[in-house]
Design a protein around this motif. Structure first.
Motif, PDB file in Angstrom:
ATOM      1  N   SER A   1      11.890  37.263  18.912  1.00  0.00           N
ATOM      2  CA  SER A   1      12.778  37.498  17.789  1.00  0.00           C
ATOM      3  C   SER A   1      12.058  37.301  16.451  1.00  0.00           C
ATOM      4  CB  SER A   1      13.979  36.546  17.856  1.00  0.00           C
ATOM      5  OG  SER A   1      14.694  36.524  16.641  1.00  0.00           O
ATOM      6  N   ALA A   2      12.061  38.326  15.618  1.00  0.00           N
ATOM      7  CA  ALA A   2      11.451  38.222  14.296  1.00  0.00           C
ATOM      8  C   ALA A   2      12.192  37.209  13.431  1.00  0.00           C
ATOM      9  CB  ALA A   2      11.445  39.592  13.620  1.00  0.00           C
ATOM     10  N   GLN A   3      13.524  37.253  13.462  1.00  0.00           N
ATOM     11  CA  GLN A   3      14.297  36.336  12.620  1.00  0.00           C
ATOM     12  C   GLN A   3      14.095  34.886  13.050  1.00  0.00           C
ATOM     13  OE1 GLN A   3      16.368  37.208   9.751  1.00  0.00           O
ATOM     14  NE2 GLN A   3      15.765  35.053   9.583  1.00  0.00           N
ATOM     15  N   ARG A   4      14.075  34.637  14.342  1.00  0.00           N
ATOM     16  CA  ARG A   4      13.867  33.256  14.810  1.00  0.00           C
ATOM     17  C   ARG A   4      12.470  32.764  14.434  1.00  0.00           C
ATOM     18  NH1 ARG A   4      16.055  33.407  21.049  1.00  0.00           N
ATOM     19  NH2 ARG A   4      18.124  34.302  20.628  1.00  0.00           N
ATOM     20  N   PHE A   5      11.475  33.654  14.555  1.00  0.00           N
ATOM     21  CA  PHE A   5      10.130  33.228  14.163  1.00  0.00           C
ATOM     22  C   PHE A   5      10.067  32.959  12.670  1.00  0.00           C
ATOM     23  CE2 PHE A   5       5.998  34.182  12.286  1.00  0.00           C
ATOM     24  CZ  PHE A   5       5.239  33.184  12.890  1.00  0.00           C
ATOM     25  N   ALA A   6      10.645  33.843  11.852  1.00  0.00           N
ATOM     26  CA  ALA A   6      10.605  33.650  10.405  1.00  0.00           C
ATOM     27  C   ALA A   6      11.288  32.346  10.014  1.00  0.00           C
ATOM     28  CB  ALA A   6      11.262  34.832   9.701  1.00  0.00           C
ATOM     29  N   ASP A   7      12.412  32.039  10.658  1.00  0.00           N
ATOM     30  CA  ASP A   7      13.095  30.771  10.380  1.00  0.00           C
ATOM     31  C   ASP A   7      12.212  29.591  10.759  1.00  0.00           C
ATOM     32  OD1 ASP A   7      15.288  32.179   9.493  1.00  0.00           O
ATOM     33  OD2 ASP A   7      16.428  31.962  11.363  1.00  0.00           O
ATOM     34  N   TRP A   8      11.554  29.686  11.926  1.00  0.00           N
ATOM     35  CA  TRP A   8      10.653  28.613  12.378  1.00  0.00           C
ATOM     36  C   TRP A   8       9.488  28.462  11.410  1.00  0.00           C
ATOM     37  CZ3 TRP A   8       5.484  28.436  13.654  1.00  0.00           C
ATOM     38  CH2 TRP A   8       5.038  27.336  14.392  1.00  0.00           C
ATOM     39  N   PHE A   9       8.913  29.576  10.987  1.00  0.00           N
ATOM     40  CA  PHE A   9       7.758  29.542  10.094  1.00  0.00           C
ATOM     41  C   PHE A   9       8.146  28.981   8.723  1.00  0.00           C
ATOM     42  CE2 PHE A   9       4.849  31.622   7.035  1.00  0.00           C
ATOM     43  CZ  PHE A   9       3.649  31.157   7.532  1.00  0.00           C
ATOM     44  N   ASN A  10       9.276  29.433   8.180  1.00  0.00           N
ATOM     45  CA  ASN A  10       9.726  28.908   6.894  1.00  0.00           C
ATOM     46  C   ASN A  10       9.970  27.411   6.959  1.00  0.00           C
ATOM     47  OD1 ASN A  10       9.740  31.131   5.094  1.00  0.00           O
ATOM     48  ND2 ASN A  10      11.606  31.920   6.030  1.00  0.00           N
ATOM     49  N   ASN A  11      10.443  26.941   8.109  1.00  0.00           N
ATOM     50  CA  ASN A  11      10.730  25.520   8.249  1.00  0.00           C
ATOM     51  C   ASN A  11       9.458  24.673   8.235  1.00  0.00           C
ATOM     52  OD1 ASN A  11      12.800  23.411   8.741  1.00  0.00           O
ATOM     53  ND2 ASN A  11      11.647  23.090  10.631  1.00  0.00           N
ATOM     54  N   LEU A  12       8.305  25.266   8.607  1.00  0.00           N
ATOM     55  CA  LEU A  12       7.046  24.525   8.513  1.00  0.00           C
ATOM     56  C   LEU A  12       6.814  24.055   7.079  1.00  0.00           C
ATOM     57  CD1 LEU A  12       4.471  26.563  10.647  1.00  0.00           C
ATOM     58  CD2 LEU A  12       5.803  24.575  11.326  1.00  0.00           C
ATOM     59  N   THR A  13       7.085  24.954   6.135  1.00  0.00           N
ATOM     60  CA  THR A  13       6.903  24.600   4.729  1.00  0.00           C
ATOM     61  C   THR A  13       8.006  23.669   4.248  1.00  0.00           C
ATOM     62  OG1 THR A  13       5.817  26.725   4.313  1.00  0.00           O
ATOM     63  CG2 THR A  13       6.644  25.526   2.401  1.00  0.00           C
ATOM     64  N   ILE A  14       9.242  23.972   4.627  1.00  0.00           N
ATOM     65  CA  ILE A  14      10.379  23.156   4.176  1.00  0.00           C
ATOM     66  C   ILE A  14      10.251  21.724   4.666  1.00  0.00           C
ATOM     67  CG2 ILE A  14      12.879  22.839   4.400  1.00  0.00           C
ATOM     68  CD1 ILE A  14      13.068  25.929   4.575  1.00  0.00           C
ATOM     69  N   SER A  15       9.862  21.569   5.942  1.00  0.00           N
ATOM     70  CA  SER A  15       9.741  20.227   6.525  1.00  0.00           C
ATOM     71  C   SER A  15       8.363  19.616   6.297  1.00  0.00           C
ATOM     72  CB  SER A  15      10.039  20.279   8.031  1.00  0.00           C
ATOM     73  OG  SER A  15       9.068  21.068   8.712  1.00  0.00           O
TER      74      SER A  15
END
Length: 263
Positions: free
Chosen positions: A120-134
């Motif tokens: 899933s592109a959306q699930r990966f993008a959410d996971w990737f964005n969370n690397l920066t957020i967290s």
């Protein structure tokens, strides 16, 4: 080690295998391990990696090498990384300033595409964005041997210390994901998920940027990953950064598989 997902990689129009990407990463892991050995010495390495010598690391499988490098980088901490790379970072900043001036507004792009079935592109993008957020520094550094420090700053920008593509020196810059006016990488309307920002030095000089674009298509993730560089940069470095992109994003997609894989 076999990956839990299939990743098809295209460097420009060249289709390369996962084995070729890992072979490139293995060469970079060896180079970075040798740099640590030369600059830290036997005692310094032993302090960070008790009972595990650089010689043993060089003979180990790639995944063990990556883990050893991540342990050493996080063990050194931010100040230790700055000290280890002090001369390189000073040289690369001067080179960046000269390169921007010499380019006179011209730019070059390093572009790759990834295709990951049952993902899933959306699930990966959410996971990737969370690397920066967290501020998940270990996950960001672990993605490829050429990452030394990636962290979020209080002002929301991301600090990056890495060896970019085939550069002879590591560089340090900041990525501002709230600003894209200096980017000339076109946003493709067929890719609804966009992660974009411009790369700057501490005084605000724009030295490049990224636009990473993702979509879901027929049950697969398709990624169009692009980095923008000054136009004076040699073609070899642009090409080598394609391998850097393939290495880091393939490893991130493997790491995100428990969240993003759909089958």
């Amino acid at each position: 080690m076999d990956d839990p997902i299939e990743i098809r990689t295209f460097l420009g129009e060249e289709n390369v295998t996962r084995q070729q990407v890992r072979a490139w990463e293995a060469r970079r892991a060896e180079a970075v391990l040798e740099k640590f050995a030369a600059r830290l010495g036997r005692r310094g390495v032993a302090e960070l990696l008790p009972d595990f010598t650089i010689g043993r690391a060089l003979d180990a499988p790639l995944d063990v090498q990556r883990e050893a490098l991540t342990i050493m980088k996080t063990g050194l901490g931010h100040a230790g990384i700055y000290a280890l790379l002090k001369r390189e970072l000073a040289i690369s900043e001067r080179m960046s300033r000269v390169g921007v001036a010499a380019s006179r507004g011209r730019v070059k792009y390093s572009v790759i595409r990834l295709h990951v079935p049952h993902y899933s592109a959306q699930r990966f993008a959410d996971w990737f964005n969370n690397l920066t957020i967290s501020n998940a520094e270990v996950d960001m550094v672990d993605a490829t041997p050429d990452h030394y420090l990636l962290r979020g700053l209080p002002d929301g920008r991301q600090e990056v210390v890495e060896t970019t593509g085939g550069s002879p020196t590591a560089s340090r810059f900041l990525v501002d994901y709230t600003r894209t006016e200096a980017l000339t990488i076109p946003a493709d309307p067929d890719y609804p998920i966009q992660i974009a920002g411009q790369a700057v030095l501490d005084d605000g000089l724009v030295i490049g940027g990224v636009r990473h674009q993702f979509r879901d298509r027929d049950g697969a993730l398709e990624a169009l990953l692009t980095c923008q560089f000054p136009g004076s940069l040699p073609a070899r470095l642009i090409h080598q950064h394609q391998w850097h992109l393939a290495s880091e994003f393939s490893n991130w997609m493997v790491a995100a598989a428990p969240t993003a894989a759909t089958a």
